[in-house]
Design an enzyme around this catalytic site. Sequence first.
Site, PDB file in Angstrom:
ATOM      1  N   ASP A   1     -12.659   4.609   4.656  1.00  0.00           N
ATOM      2  CA  ASP A   1     -11.854   3.491   5.154  1.00  0.00           C
ATOM      3  C   ASP A   1     -12.531   2.759   6.311  1.00  0.00           C
ATOM      4  O   ASP A   1     -13.046   3.369   7.247  1.00  0.00           O
ATOM      5  CB  ASP A   1     -10.490   4.000   5.645  1.00  0.00           C
ATOM      6  CG  ASP A   1      -9.640   4.509   4.501  1.00  0.00           C
ATOM      7  OD1 ASP A   1     -10.116   4.562   3.353  1.00  0.00           O
ATOM      8  OD2 ASP A   1      -8.473   4.861   4.772  1.00  0.00           O
TER       9      ASP A   1
ATOM     10  N   LYS B   1      -3.748  -0.724  -6.794  1.00  0.00           N
ATOM     11  CA  LYS B   1      -4.770  -0.046  -5.985  1.00  0.00           C
ATOM     12  C   LYS B   1      -4.572   1.444  -6.223  1.00  0.00           C
ATOM     13  O   LYS B   1      -3.482   1.974  -5.990  1.00  0.00           O
ATOM     14  CB  LYS B   1      -4.591  -0.389  -4.506  1.00  0.00           C
ATOM     15  CG  LYS B   1      -5.480   0.428  -3.577  1.00  0.00           C
ATOM     16  CD  LYS B   1      -5.338  -0.033  -2.127  1.00  0.00           C
ATOM     17  CE  LYS B   1      -6.072   0.902  -1.174  1.00  0.00           C
ATOM     18  NZ  LYS B   1      -5.946   0.470   0.230  1.00  0.00           N
TER      19      LYS B   1
ATOM     20  N   ASP C   1       0.845  -1.210   0.000  1.00  0.00           N
ATOM     21  CA  ASP C   1       0.000   0.000   0.000  1.00  0.00           C
ATOM     22  C   ASP C   1       0.875   1.253   0.000  1.00  0.00           C
ATOM     23  O   ASP C   1       2.023   1.226  -0.476  1.00  0.00           O
ATOM     24  CB  ASP C   1      -0.975  -0.080   1.195  1.00  0.00           C
ATOM     25  CG  ASP C   1      -2.288   0.626   0.952  1.00  0.00           C
ATOM     26  OD1 ASP C   1      -2.301   1.873   0.995  1.00  0.00           O
ATOM     27  OD2 ASP C   1      -3.312  -0.051   0.719  1.00  0.00           O
ATOM     28  N   ASP C   2       0.373   2.318   0.559  1.00  0.00           N
ATOM     29  CA  ASP C   2       1.007   3.649   0.508  1.00  0.00           C
ATOM     30  C   ASP C   2       2.399   3.656   1.176  1.00  0.00           C
ATOM     31  O   ASP C   2       2.740   2.740   1.926  1.00  0.00           O
ATOM     32  CB  ASP C   2       0.066   4.626   1.239  1.00  0.00           C
ATOM     33  CG  ASP C   2       0.268   6.056   0.813  1.00  0.00           C
ATOM     34  OD1 ASP C   2       1.240   6.349   0.106  1.00  0.00           O
ATOM     35  OD2 ASP C   2      -0.565   6.896   1.204  1.00  0.00           O
TER      36      ASP C   2
ATOM     37  N   ASP D   1      -5.756   5.232  -5.528  1.00  0.00           N
ATOM     38  CA  ASP D   1      -6.449   6.031  -4.518  1.00  0.00           C
ATOM     39  C   ASP D   1      -6.943   7.371  -5.082  1.00  0.00           C
ATOM     40  O   ASP D   1      -6.814   7.632  -6.295  1.00  0.00           O
ATOM     41  CB  ASP D   1      -5.492   6.217  -3.321  1.00  0.00           C
ATOM     42  CG  ASP D   1      -6.204   6.178  -1.994  1.00  0.00           C
ATOM     43  OD1 ASP D   1      -7.387   6.560  -1.941  1.00  0.00           O
ATOM     44  OD2 ASP D   1      -5.563   5.785  -1.005  1.00  0.00           O
TER      45      ASP D   1
ATOM     46  N   ARG E   1     -13.867   0.807  -4.482  1.00  0.00           N
ATOM     47  CA  ARG E   1     -14.279   0.992  -3.092  1.00  0.00           C
ATOM     48  C   ARG E   1     -15.619   1.722  -3.048  1.00  0.00           C
ATOM     49  O   ARG E   1     -15.881   2.601  -3.872  1.00  0.00           O
ATOM     50  CB  ARG E   1     -13.203   1.784  -2.358  1.00  0.00           C
ATOM     51  CG  ARG E   1     -11.983   0.929  -1.959  1.00  0.00           C
ATOM     52  CD  ARG E   1     -12.158   0.331  -0.578  1.00  0.00           C
ATOM     53  NE  ARG E   1     -12.317   1.403   0.373  1.00  0.00           N
ATOM     54  CZ  ARG E   1     -11.293   2.059   0.921  1.00  0.00           C
ATOM     55  NH1 ARG E   1     -10.052   1.717   0.656  1.00  0.00           N
ATOM     56  NH2 ARG E   1     -11.515   3.040   1.780  1.00  0.00           N
TER      57      ARG E   1
HETATM   58  C1  GLA Z   1      -6.661   5.919   1.771  1.00  0.00           C
HETATM   59  C2  GLA Z   1      -7.202   4.568   1.342  1.00  0.00           C
HETATM   60  C3  GLA Z   1      -6.691   3.489   2.298  1.00  0.00           C
HETATM   61  C4  GLA Z   1      -5.164   3.492   2.306  1.00  0.00           C
HETATM   62  C5  GLA Z   1      -4.644   4.872   2.654  1.00  0.00           C
HETATM   63  C6  GLA Z   1      -3.143   4.973   2.474  1.00  0.00           C
HETATM   64  O1  GLA Z   1      -7.155   6.327   2.989  1.00  0.00           O
HETATM   65  O2  GLA Z   1      -8.596   4.584   1.317  1.00  0.00           O
HETATM   66  O3  GLA Z   1      -7.190   2.238   1.942  1.00  0.00           O
HETATM   67  O4  GLA Z   1      -4.705   3.081   1.052  1.00  0.00           O
HETATM   68  O5  GLA Z   1      -5.230   5.877   1.827  1.00  0.00           O
HETATM   69  O6  GLA Z   1      -2.659   6.271   2.755  1.00  0.00           O
END
Ligand code: GLA
Length: 500
Positions: free
Chosen positions: A215, A153, A77-78, A155, A211
Site C-alpha cells: 500500500d 477491487k 473499499d473495505d 484484495d 496492484r
Molecule cells: C489492503 C489493500 C488496500 C485497502 C485495504 C483495506 O491493504 O491493499 O488498498 O483496500 O486492504 O483493508
Amino acid sequence: MAYYVTSIFAAIVTFFLPLASALGSTSYNGLAKTPQMGWDNWNAYGCEIDAATLLETAQKMVDFGLRDLGYNYVILDDCWSNMQRSDDGSLVANATKFPDGIKAVADEIHSMGLLFGMYSSAGMYTCAQYLGSLGHEEQDAQTFADWGVDYLKYDNCYNQGQEGNSLITFDRYNTMSKALNKTGRPIFYSMCNWGRDYPWNWAQTMANSWRISGDVYDSFDRPDDRCPCTTYDCPLPGFHCSIMNIIGKVAPIVDKGQPGGWNDLDALEVGNGGMSDDEYKAHFSMWAMVKSPLIMGTNIPKMTASTYSILANPAVIAISQDSAGTPAYRVWKRAAEVDEYDQGEQSLWVMSLSGGDYAMAMLNAGNASMEMKATLEDIFIDKATTGGGATRGPLPSSSGWDIHDLWANRMDDVTANAILQGNATVNGTIMETSNSMMVYNATEMAYSDGIGMSHPALLGVKISSVQPMGTISATVPRHGIAMYRLRKQEGVSMKKRDEL
Ligand code: GLA
C-alpha cells in the site's frame, strides 16, 4: 459438391472467427481501454465510510467537473459488510452504514452519471477482517451484479496460503474473473494482490488492472520497514510504500501495462497533506506517465484549490488517457544530491502518444533544485535501437520538436476556488469548456478528439522548441517534475549529407 464446399468453408469460418476476434481485441472483457479513473475512499477515510459520505463525494465529483474529466468510478473499499452472511449465504451490507442497502447507493450514483465500485478479498476475510469471497465467488459476483456494481477491487488478505507461485494465484483470481463474466454485467476487475506472483506476467487475460506493490502512503520518499522491498520481486509487499519506492518498482515492468490491463501503483495520495505541492505534482504526473489508474484518494468535498488544480489538470490527464495506451519507460536514472532519506535520483521518462506526439518527464527526486538535460537521442533511443534496422526511416531525433509544458496552464487558485465553491457554472456545466485553456469536458469531447483538434486545455503551453539532435533542459525543483508534450515541427529536419 458446391454444398460441401460451402459448408466446409462455413465450418472453417465459424471455428476461426471467435479466435480472430479474441486475438484482435485489446481487452478480455472490453473494459479499461485506457487506465481507469475515479475515487476510492480508503486513503482518506479508511473504515470510516458510509452511504452518505459516498453520495456526497459523488455529487461533488459532478459539481467540480471531475466526472467530466473522466473520474467516473466511485469505489467503496473495505469495511462495508456485516460479520455474517445471510441465511442463503449472501454478503450483507452493514445496516448502520448503509441503511437503504447497497443497491440504493449504486442507483443514486448511476443517476449522477457515475459508475459504482466495491471491494472484496480473494481470501477468508478482507484485510480489515470482514468477510471475504474465497469459496463464494459465484454467489458474491451475482450479489454485486444484482446491486448494480460496475467495478470490483479484489484484495489478497487471508488467502489460505493459496499463493507462492503464479499458477495458484492465477487460478484463485481467475475464479472471480469467471464469476464476474458469468453474471453478464460488465464489471471492471481490479486485482489487488500487491504484485505477489508477478500478476503483470499473466493477468492481462482475466483482469483489467493489478496492484504492483504494497500500500502507498502519503510520503514522497521516506523509507519504512513495513514496506521492505525496493524491487518488483517482493515476498513481503507490506504497506507504507512511498511514491519513489513504488516508482522504482514499476520501472522494469512498465511495458506489461496495455489497453485492457494496467499496472496499478495504488490510489493517489494527492491532497492528503503529507507532501509538498511539487511532490504531489510529481506523484500525479508519474502515475499518468506510467499509466497507472488515476483513482483519487482524498476528501473530495474538502479539497483545496491546489489539490484540485493538480487532479484536474486536463493536459496531464490526456497523457494518461491517450488512446495509444503505451506506458512511459525510464530511459535513465542518475544519482542526484541525496536528501535526508538518501533516495536522491534523477530520471528521464518517455512515451509515444497517438498521432505522433511524445510525452517526456524529467523527475528530480534529489534534495536540491537542479538543471536537468535530455538529448533528443536519449528521448528517442527506442526508435534508434528497436527493430527496423536498415529500412528504418529518418529518426525522430533528426527533426525539430515543439515543447509544450503540461503544467504551465495549471489552474490558478481563484478559478479553482470558484469551482469548489460552486460559483463557476455556466448553463449548468463547469465554465465554458470549448476553448478554455484550463478546463476540459471529456464527456462532451473524448480526449482523442480533443487532441485531434489541438484543444488548448490539453496541449499545455508551448514554451520553446528544440533543434534536430538538440537537448531539452529545465530547472526542476527538489522533489519535482518537468513534464512536456513534444510535437514534431513540420519541415524542420537535419539536412541530408549531399545538401550540406
Ligand atoms: C489492503 C489493500 C488496500 C485497502 C485495504 C483495506 O491493504 O491493499 O488498498 O483496500 O486492504 O483493508
